[in-house]
Design a protein around this motif. Structure first.
Motif, PDB file in Angstrom:
ATOM      1  N   HIS A  94       0.828  -1.202   0.000  1.00  0.00           N
ATOM      2  CA  HIS A  94       0.000   0.000   0.000  1.00  0.00           C
ATOM      3  C   HIS A  94       0.867   1.260   0.000  1.00  0.00           C
ATOM      4  O   HIS A  94       0.568   2.220  -0.716  1.00  0.00           O
ATOM      5  CB  HIS A  94      -0.961   0.010   1.189  1.00  0.00           C
ATOM      6  N   GLU A  95       1.928   1.264   0.786  1.00  0.00           N
ATOM      7  CA  GLU A  95       2.830   2.432   0.784  1.00  0.00           C
ATOM      8  C   GLU A  95       3.438   2.649  -0.589  1.00  0.00           C
ATOM      9  O   GLU A  95       3.572   3.793  -1.045  1.00  0.00           O
ATOM     10  CB  GLU A  95       3.928   2.277   1.844  1.00  0.00           C
ATOM     11  N   GLU A  96       3.807   1.576  -1.263  1.00  0.00           N
ATOM     12  CA  GLU A  96       4.360   1.710  -2.614  1.00  0.00           C
ATOM     13  C   GLU A  96       3.313   2.289  -3.568  1.00  0.00           C
ATOM     14  O   GLU A  96       3.650   3.116  -4.431  1.00  0.00           O
ATOM     15  CB  GLU A  96       4.869   0.353  -3.105  1.00  0.00           C
ATOM     16  N   HIS A  97       2.068   1.885  -3.394  1.00  0.00           N
ATOM     17  CA  HIS A  97       0.966   2.437  -4.195  1.00  0.00           C
ATOM     18  C   HIS A  97       0.813   3.944  -3.934  1.00  0.00           C
ATOM     19  O   HIS A  97       0.697   4.733  -4.881  1.00  0.00           O
ATOM     20  CB  HIS A  97      -0.328   1.690  -3.871  1.00  0.00           C
ATOM     21  N   VAL A  98       0.846   4.324  -2.675  1.00  0.00           N
ATOM     22  CA  VAL A  98       0.712   5.747  -2.325  1.00  0.00           C
ATOM     23  C   VAL A  98       1.896   6.536  -2.884  1.00  0.00           C
ATOM     24  O   VAL A  98       1.721   7.657  -3.370  1.00  0.00           O
ATOM     25  CB  VAL A  98       0.551   5.941  -0.800  1.00  0.00           C
ATOM     26  N   THR A  99       3.078   5.958  -2.853  1.00  0.00           N
ATOM     27  CA  THR A  99       4.246   6.627  -3.445  1.00  0.00           C
ATOM     28  C   THR A  99       4.000   6.908  -4.919  1.00  0.00           C
ATOM     29  O   THR A  99       4.271   8.020  -5.396  1.00  0.00           O
ATOM     30  CB  THR A  99       5.517   5.771  -3.255  1.00  0.00           C
ATOM     31  N   ASP A 100       3.464   5.934  -5.640  1.00  0.00           N
ATOM     32  CA  ASP A 100       3.139   6.152  -7.056  1.00  0.00           C
ATOM     33  C   ASP A 100       2.141   7.296  -7.227  1.00  0.00           C
ATOM     34  O   ASP A 100       2.273   8.118  -8.143  1.00  0.00           O
ATOM     35  CB  ASP A 100       2.570   4.878  -7.680  1.00  0.00           C
ATOM     36  N   LEU A 101       1.145   7.350  -6.345  1.00  0.00           N
ATOM     37  CA  LEU A 101       0.147   8.418  -6.419  1.00  0.00           C
ATOM     38  C   LEU A 101       0.775   9.786  -6.162  1.00  0.00           C
ATOM     39  O   LEU A 101       0.465  10.757  -6.870  1.00  0.00           O
ATOM     40  CB  LEU A 101      -0.976   8.161  -5.408  1.00  0.00           C
ATOM     41  N   ILE A 102       1.632   9.874  -5.166  1.00  0.00           N
ATOM     42  CA  ILE A 102       2.314  11.147  -4.856  1.00  0.00           C
ATOM     43  C   ILE A 102       3.199  11.558  -6.024  1.00  0.00           C
ATOM     44  O   ILE A 102       3.232  12.732  -6.415  1.00  0.00           O
ATOM     45  CB  ILE A 102       3.126  11.038  -3.547  1.00  0.00           C
ATOM     46  N   HIS A 103       3.908  10.593  -6.596  1.00  0.00           N
ATOM     47  CA  HIS A 103       4.753  10.907  -7.761  1.00  0.00           C
ATOM     48  C   HIS A 103       3.902  11.434  -8.915  1.00  0.00           C
ATOM     49  O   HIS A 103       4.323  12.349  -9.631  1.00  0.00           O
ATOM     50  CB  HIS A 103       5.553   9.680  -8.202  1.00  0.00           C
ATOM     51  N   ASN A 104       2.708  10.870  -9.081  1.00  0.00           N
ATOM     52  CA  ASN A 104       1.810  11.367 -10.120  1.00  0.00           C
ATOM     53  C   ASN A 104       1.387  12.806  -9.830  1.00  0.00           C
ATOM     54  O   ASN A 104       1.367  13.646 -10.742  1.00  0.00           O
ATOM     55  CB  ASN A 104       0.586  10.466 -10.260  1.00  0.00           C
ATOM     56  N   CYS A 105       1.050  13.098  -8.580  1.00  0.00           N
ATOM     57  CA  CYS A 105       0.693  14.480  -8.208  1.00  0.00           C
ATOM     58  C   CYS A 105       1.838  15.422  -8.556  1.00  0.00           C
ATOM     59  O   CYS A 105       1.623  16.503  -9.124  1.00  0.00           O
ATOM     60  CB  CYS A 105       0.387  14.577  -6.706  1.00  0.00           C
ATOM     61  N   TYR A 106       3.060  15.001  -8.216  1.00  0.00           N
ATOM     62  CA  TYR A 106       4.237  15.824  -8.485  1.00  0.00           C
ATOM     63  C   TYR A 106       4.409  16.020  -9.994  1.00  0.00           C
ATOM     64  O   TYR A 106       4.685  17.140 -10.453  1.00  0.00           O
ATOM     65  CB  TYR A 106       5.479  15.171  -7.876  1.00  0.00           C
ATOM     66  N   SER A 107       4.232  14.956 -10.758  1.00  0.00           N
ATOM     67  CA  SER A 107       4.384  15.043 -12.223  1.00  0.00           C
ATOM     68  C   SER A 107       3.378  16.012 -12.831  1.00  0.00           C
ATOM     69  O   SER A 107       3.718  16.784 -13.733  1.00  0.00           O
ATOM     70  CB  SER A 107       4.215  13.664 -12.861  1.00  0.00           C
ATOM     71  N   VAL A 108       2.146  15.961 -12.341  1.00  0.00           N
ATOM     72  CA  VAL A 108       1.123  16.879 -12.848  1.00  0.00           C
ATOM     73  C   VAL A 108       1.511  18.320 -12.519  1.00  0.00           C
ATOM     74  O   VAL A 108       1.446  19.204 -13.379  1.00  0.00           O
ATOM     75  CB  VAL A 108      -0.277  16.525 -12.277  1.00  0.00           C
ATOM     76  N   ALA A 109       1.922  18.565 -11.272  1.00  0.00           N
ATOM     77  CA  ALA A 109       2.336  19.920 -10.878  1.00  0.00           C
ATOM     78  C   ALA A 109       3.525  20.380 -11.727  1.00  0.00           C
ATOM     79  O   ALA A 109       3.573  21.532 -12.179  1.00  0.00           O
ATOM     80  CB  ALA A 109       2.676  19.966  -9.395  1.00  0.00           C
ATOM     81  N   HIS A 110       4.461  19.473 -11.957  1.00  0.00           N
ATOM     82  CA  HIS A 110       5.644  19.806 -12.760  1.00  0.00           C
ATOM     83  C   HIS A 110       5.250  20.129 -14.200  1.00  0.00           C
ATOM     84  O   HIS A 110       5.776  21.078 -14.801  1.00  0.00           O
ATOM     85  CB  HIS A 110       6.643  18.650 -12.714  1.00  0.00           C
ATOM     86  N   SER A 111       4.304  19.373 -14.747  1.00  0.00           N
ATOM     87  CA  SER A 111       3.924  19.556 -16.150  1.00  0.00           C
ATOM     88  C   SER A 111       3.305  20.920 -16.421  1.00  0.00           C
ATOM     89  O   SER A 111       3.358  21.404 -17.551  1.00  0.00           O
ATOM     90  CB  SER A 111       2.958  18.453 -16.595  1.00  0.00           C
ATOM     91  N   VAL A 112       2.743  21.544 -15.386  1.00  0.00           N
ATOM     92  CA  VAL A 112       2.137  22.871 -15.567  1.00  0.00           C
ATOM     93  C   VAL A 112       2.956  23.956 -14.857  1.00  0.00           C
ATOM     94  O   VAL A 112       2.487  25.077 -14.680  1.00  0.00           O
ATOM     95  CB  VAL A 112       0.659  22.897 -15.102  1.00  0.00           C
ATOM     96  N   ARG A 116       4.898  26.065  -6.538  1.00  0.00           N
ATOM     97  CA  ARG A 116       4.391  26.052  -5.159  1.00  0.00           C
ATOM     98  C   ARG A 116       3.882  24.655  -4.789  1.00  0.00           C
ATOM     99  O   ARG A 116       4.185  24.136  -3.723  1.00  0.00           O
ATOM    100  CB  ARG A 116       3.296  27.095  -5.000  1.00  0.00           C
ATOM    101  N   ALA A 117       3.113  24.035  -5.664  1.00  0.00           N
ATOM    102  CA  ALA A 117       2.613  22.680  -5.392  1.00  0.00           C
ATOM    103  C   ALA A 117       3.766  21.683  -5.340  1.00  0.00           C
ATOM    104  O   ALA A 117       3.784  20.790  -4.486  1.00  0.00           O
ATOM    105  CB  ALA A 117       1.589  22.262  -6.442  1.00  0.00           C
ATOM    106  N   MET A 118       4.726  21.837  -6.229  1.00  0.00           N
ATOM    107  CA  MET A 118       5.880  20.939  -6.222  1.00  0.00           C
ATOM    108  C   MET A 118       6.638  21.046  -4.904  1.00  0.00           C
ATOM    109  O   MET A 118       7.044  20.027  -4.334  1.00  0.00           O
ATOM    110  CB  MET A 118       6.802  21.243  -7.407  1.00  0.00           C
ATOM    111  N   LYS A 119       6.818  22.264  -4.424  1.00  0.00           N
ATOM    112  CA  LYS A 119       7.519  22.464  -3.151  1.00  0.00           C
ATOM    113  C   LYS A 119       6.761  21.789  -2.014  1.00  0.00           C
ATOM    114  O   LYS A 119       7.350  21.116  -1.171  1.00  0.00           O
ATOM    115  CB  LYS A 119       7.702  23.946  -2.873  1.00  0.00           C
ATOM    116  N   MET A 120       5.441  21.940  -1.970  1.00  0.00           N
ATOM    117  CA  MET A 120       4.632  21.300  -0.946  1.00  0.00           C
ATOM    118  C   MET A 120       4.744  19.785  -1.071  1.00  0.00           C
ATOM    119  O   MET A 120       4.900  19.069  -0.075  1.00  0.00           O
ATOM    120  CB  MET A 120       3.174  21.756  -1.089  1.00  0.00           C
ATOM    121  N   LEU A 121       4.705  19.281  -2.300  1.00  0.00           N
ATOM    122  CA  LEU A 121       4.762  17.838  -2.522  1.00  0.00           C
ATOM    123  C   LEU A 121       6.130  17.240  -2.219  1.00  0.00           C
ATOM    124  O   LEU A 121       6.231  16.025  -1.980  1.00  0.00           O
ATOM    125  CB  LEU A 121       4.324  17.507  -3.948  1.00  0.00           C
TER     126      LEU A 121
END
Length: 172
Positions: A94-112, A116-121
């Motif tokens: 489950h932790e590995e799954h959550v890591t993938d989700l957080i990485h996705n959040c970071y990727s989305v923030a990075h893509s745009v 600020r969101a990247m720093k928080m993430l």
């Protein structure tokens, strides 16, 4: 400046994932309670509280950036564990799954280019590294010592000493 819609959507979804994680860890805690392993149960109750903190921190971030999140239904955990080791391995998966989700959040923030969101993430990325390491350590300890009743007792006592500390790195 208004928050990017893609970033707000993925962070809003992550709130729900963190709330599901709290349910999932409560399920693991209950498994260990039923086994009489109150220390292991304590460990996962604290994990549950930390996941709630994570959800609240993401909620606060969205609110502070002029976005009101919508709370969605939380899926029911369906985990059944065949053994103590199985429960611990489910925690790591489950932790590995959550890591993938957080990485996705970071990727989305990075893509745009949402710096600020990247720093928080960044905090969440680091936290997930710690969470995975802790989960792996629990598996290793169970494999090394948990098959012996005295070793299992000592591990349980060690995990019973863990104390919840409310998240202070990010505003709730």
């Amino acid at each position: 400046m208004a928050m990017n819609e893609k970033v707000s959507e993925v962070l809003e979804k992550q709130i729900n994932e963190e709330l599901f994680s709290s349910y999932f860890y409560l399920t693991i805690a209950d498994y260990f309670e039923d086994r009489g392993l109150k220390g292991f149960a304590n460990w996962y109750v604290i994990q549950m509280k930390e996941e709630l903190d994570h959800a609240m921190a993401l909620r606060r971030y969205l609110l502070d950036n002029d976005y009101t999140p919508t709370m969605e239904a939380i899926e029911k955990p369906t985990a059944n564990f065949a053994s103590d080791l199985d429960a611990l391995k489910a925690g790591l998966a489950h932790e590995e799954h959550v890591t993938d989700l957080i990485h996705n959040c970071y990727s989305v923030a990075h893509s745009v280019h949402d710096i600020r969101a990247m720093k928080m993430l960044d905090w969440f990325v680091e936290e997930q590294g710690e969470e995975e390491a802790n989960a792996r350590d629990m598996i290793t300890n169970m494999e090394l010592f948990g098959t012996d009743p005295k070793g299992l007792y000592e591990l349980d006592r060690e995990y019973q000493a863990r104390v919840y500390t409310q998240l202070t790195a990010l505003p709730l």
